[in-house]
Design an enzyme around this catalytic site. Structure first.
Site, PDB file in Angstrom:
ATOM      1  N   ASP A 128       0.863  -1.175   0.000  1.00  0.00           N
ATOM      2  CA  ASP A 128       0.000   0.000   0.000  1.00  0.00           C
ATOM      3  C   ASP A 128       0.908   1.237   0.000  1.00  0.00           C
ATOM      4  O   ASP A 128       2.131   1.141   0.086  1.00  0.00           O
ATOM      5  CB  ASP A 128      -0.963  -0.029   1.198  1.00  0.00           C
TER       6      ASP A 128
HETATM    7  C1  BGC Z   1      -5.070   3.201   0.318  1.00  0.00           C
HETATM    8  C2  BGC Z   1      -5.371   2.163  -0.749  1.00  0.00           C
HETATM    9  C3  BGC Z   1      -5.228   2.787  -2.111  1.00  0.00           C
HETATM   10  C4  BGC Z   1      -3.845   3.393  -2.252  1.00  0.00           C
HETATM   11  C5  BGC Z   1      -3.608   4.049  -3.590  1.00  0.00           C
HETATM   12  C6  BGC Z   1      -3.761   3.900   0.066  1.00  0.00           C
HETATM   13  O1  BGC Z   1      -3.510   4.940   0.940  1.00  0.00           O
HETATM   14  O2  BGC Z   1      -5.040   2.575   1.580  1.00  0.00           O
HETATM   15  O3  BGC Z   1      -6.653   1.633  -0.575  1.00  0.00           O
HETATM   16  O4  BGC Z   1      -5.458   1.822  -3.097  1.00  0.00           O
HETATM   17  O5  BGC Z   1      -3.678   4.377  -1.256  1.00  0.00           O
HETATM   18  O6  BGC Z   1      -4.358   5.194  -3.709  1.00  0.00           O
END
Ligand code: BGC
Length: 755
Positions: free
Chosen positions: A311
């Site tokens: 993530d």
């Molecule tokens: C979120 C994810 C997301 C990613 C990209 C993260 O901060 O937890 O769900 O896909 O960012 O935007």
């Protein structure tokens, strides 16, 4: 676009890949795996590490990373640095303002062209985006209800249609890869990302998650209308111990396997190819450092063939947040060795620098790198990226069309849940004049929530001008003269409650739309589950006028309404229904559509009484020593209709079954009311005696049916051994012989299950 170059490369590599010695596993005849092996054997270490790097688009653009932008101009120097020197293989996202599909195609096209012209192997870049309720970062795209609404619809068709159109509009924007669906189960109503999930039940998340992925085209990835799904967030993210986003998770491993893993497992068994690691720690182990989960469970036990992405910036978080690595270099080492294949390193390519160094020093093996890159190339090939980077824009004539908007409205209608309807106050009568007020009464943002044109969903600049708020939709339905409006209250501050009270004197009924402030991730943290005081106050003051009140709830999680529930006649929970949500609510309010949504979570009454429906029996022990303590505001599965359904003839194809038998459960459902309606038939299983404390009940089947007044339908479910299983303390999935109870509606029947 240098498509021809890619096609030539594809054939050249296919020819060289005919030699089985190129393969890591010569027995694997999957052409995509052969292709990946062949290409892998030609890559330098730098090229491999580049494939493992996922950079944010902002890092390639002119200006500072966090600059507020109204245009993105790719910076040639940064392109050279990241795409040429670091050979970055994946780019992602934008949540600052929405590009038009043409802008998306242009920017992604520039990146692909750059790679085709300046890199040795011309490996196409994989672009990833959060298209979580439609292609939400593409201007003018169709915005659907968020996942929590899909769960309320209990409709595989709804999930599948939303998946289909999302992929269509994403591909119209030149994007292949979607960071969705969210397969986190959550039993924690405080959690601000509840709206992005399918709610508290494992079976619903498994079924609807798969329907969404398949609808999105997972079985036909080479089609120009298909999207590649990324399951997220692995694993346990939905259970932060204090309800705050990204907080530590403490869950017994058997509960992780039993309640949190199945949605991921089901998707993987059906061929899902990418998965995102969750930001949290699970039982003290940061998920990005968890080899037992990422490698042993996911890749070895479940046989996941795709790749694992981190993530956002979560390698850094191993240092700064979880404190399990002394510096970034060590964090990269821990994470890649744990099984991470691609790093979402949004800001720069320091991941790649550290990884190169670690391989040089022998701290990360080349085998681990090869495994990661093989997986990435495999996925890129499997989805046709090498021979169809961009399809012709003219093949997407339905992008943002009325046809899709109509479908989105129907999806919202299917999700909307009628919680209360005293004195048959709904449907409203068209002859009546209403006062409409409240934070969500005239706001597109309240309907869409976060991930809508922008990440937070709060900016009104990018709202689609032609879309109707609830006010606009009600005026369109019954005429402006029947709808008086004043704001009354905003999200956190009262605006003109007195004026609302005065205006109520002149109308027949009051409709109040309470709303959460759109938000996600850390900004969505709250310290109490109640609606902000000013919104509660608006209801209280208006109730003093004696006018009947209908409450509309625009919320992604169940905010407490215990104080005001007795003051209103009817309550409509609309969740975050999307751009067509105003129209959908208006149809329900005026009886042009019959509500059929069912709660995907237990709606708590008090902040100190948080439950899930599948609690242990002991949890329901009440003060009188009975078992009636599960007394939420509304139970999981609750949802009224404008008609009534009666259930009869719950029967089984036997009363004693062996583990290889199929249990057929049938029930008759009759529409006993005056209007056509949809009903969700739910089948629950309870294990009456087990070696480990069983759940009170578990949902094992649901079907949504439509019945005309006075008609009946027989509904059948088929249960197999796995529907009676649980995870024991040895972490095995087992079924124990004995008595089970099946329940549909209020009808119950027992059966005996044995080897
Ligand atoms: C979120 C994810 C997301 C990613 C990209 C993260 O901060 O937890 O769900 O896909 O960012 O935007």
């Amino acid at each position: 676009m240098k498509i021809i170059g890619y096609i030539a490369l594809f054939f050249a590599l296919l020819l060289t890949s005919c030699n089985p010695k190129n393969g890591s596993d010569s027995a694997d005849r999957d052409p995509s795996m052969q292709f990946a092996d062949s290409l892998l054997s030609q890559l330098s270490l730098e090229e491999k590490v580049g494939q493992m790097t996922n950079l944010s688009l902002m890092a390639l653009a002119e200006g500072e990373f966090w600059d507020r932008r109204d245009t993105v101009i790719l910076d040639p120097e940064k392109m050279k640095l990241y795409l040429d020197s670091f050979k970055v293989g994946s780019i992602q996202n934008l949540g600052t303002y929405p590009f038009s599909p043409a802008e998306w195609r242009q920017n992604i096209g520039l990146i692909q062209d750059y790679v085709a012209e300046n890199t040795r192997h011309k490996i196409p870049v994989l672009y990833g985006i959060d298209a979580v309720h439609g292609a939400n970062y593409s201007a003018g795209s169709t915005l659907f209800p968020h996942q929590i609404g899909i769960a309320a619809s209990r409709s595989r068709k709804v999930a599948s249609e939303i998946g289909r159109i999302t992929s269509y509009e994403m591909r119209a924007s030149g994007i292949h890869w979607n960071y969705a669906p969210v397969l986190d189960v959550t039993k924690e109503p405080l959690w601000g990302r509840t709206f992005e999930t399918f709610g508290e039940d494992t079976y619903i998340a498994s079924e609807l998650g798969l329907a969404m992925i398949k609808g999105g085209g997972s079985d036909s990835l080479l089609s120009p209308y298909s999207g590649l799904a990324c399951l997220k967030h692995f694993i346990g993210y939905g259970a932060p111990h204090n309800g705050k986003d990204r907080a530590a998770v403490y869950l017994p491993q058997r509960i992780v396997l039993q309640d949190y893993l199945p949605p991921f497992q089901k998707a993987i068994e059906n061929g899902a190819l990418t998965i995102m690691v969750s930001s949290n720690s699970l039982n003290g182990v940061a998920s990005h450092a968890d080899k037992s989960m990422l490698t042993d469970l996911l890749k070895k036990e479940l046989g996941f063939k795709g790749f694992v992405i981190s993530d956002w910036n979560d390698i850094d978080n191993l240092v700064k947040t979880h404190q399990v690595a002394k510096d970034e270099r060590e964090a990269v080492k821990i994470s890649v060795n744990a099984g991470l294949d691609m790093c979402m390193e949004p800001y720069d390519a320091s991941f790649a620098e550290h990884l190169l160094d670690l391989v040089d020093d022998g701290e990360v093996s080349i085998n681990r790198i090869n495994d990661a890159v093989r997986r990435i190339l495999y996925v890129k090939h499997k989805m046709g990226l090498f021979d169809q980077i961009q399809s012709d824009p003219i093949i997407y004539p339905l992008y943002g069309s009325d046809e899709f908007a109509e479908i989105a409205k129907q999806m919202a209608i299917e999700s909307i849940t009628l919680l209360k309807n005293e004195n048959e106050s709904l449907p409203l009568r068209r002859s009546e004049t209403i006062l409409l007020t409240g934070a969500g009464s005239n706001s597109i943002n309240s309907l869409n929530g976060a991930w809508s044109r922008t990440w937070s969903g709060q900016d009104t600049t990018f709202n689609d001008k032609q879309k109707l708020t609830l006010k606009g939709a009600l005026e369109a339905k019954v005429g402006k003269d029947k709808v008086r409006w004043t704001q009354g209250s905003d999200y956190d501050v009262a605006v003109n409650i007195k004026k609302a009270v005065q205006m109520a004197a002149g109308v027949d009924r009051v409709v109040i739309a309470l709303s959460e402030l759109p938000s996600t991730e850390k900004p969505s943290d709250i310290d109490e589950l109640d609606f902000p005081e000013c919104q509660i106050e608006l209801v209280k003051q208006l109730s003093k006028t004696g006018k009947p009140i209908t409450l509309i709830l625009l919320e992604g999680r169940p905010r407490l309404i215990e104080e005001i529930e007795p003051l209103v006649e009817s309550i409509v929970l609309a969740y975050l229904p999307g751009n067509e949500g105003g129209l959908a609510i208006a149809e329900i309010l005026y009886g042009d559509a019959n509500p059929s949504g069912k709660l995907p979570f237990t709606y708590p009454k008090y902040s100190g009484a948080i439950w899930s429906y599948d609690h242990a029996k002991a949890d329901a022990r009440d003060k009188g020593f009975g078992f009636e303590a599960y007394d939420p505001q509304y139970k999981f599965g609750h949802g009224l209709s404008y008609t009534n359904f009666s259930y009869s003839n719950l029967i089984l194809n036997g009363d004693s079954f062996t583990y290889t038998d199929t249990v057929q459960v049938s029930v008759m459902v009759k529409n006993t009311g005056a209007v056509k309606g949809k009903e969700v038939v739910e089948l629950y299983v309870s294990d009456l005696f087990a070696s480990i404390v069983p759940k009170n009940r578990s949902l094992k089947g649901f079907k949504k049916i439509e019945i005309e007044p006075n008609d009946s339908t027989e509904v059948n479910f088929y249960l197999a051994k796995n529907d009676f299983e649980f995870v024991n303390s040895e972490l095995e999935n087992i079924v124990e012989s004995g008595e089970f109870k099946l329940a549909i509606d209020t009808h119950k029947i027992k059966l005996y299950f044995h080897p």
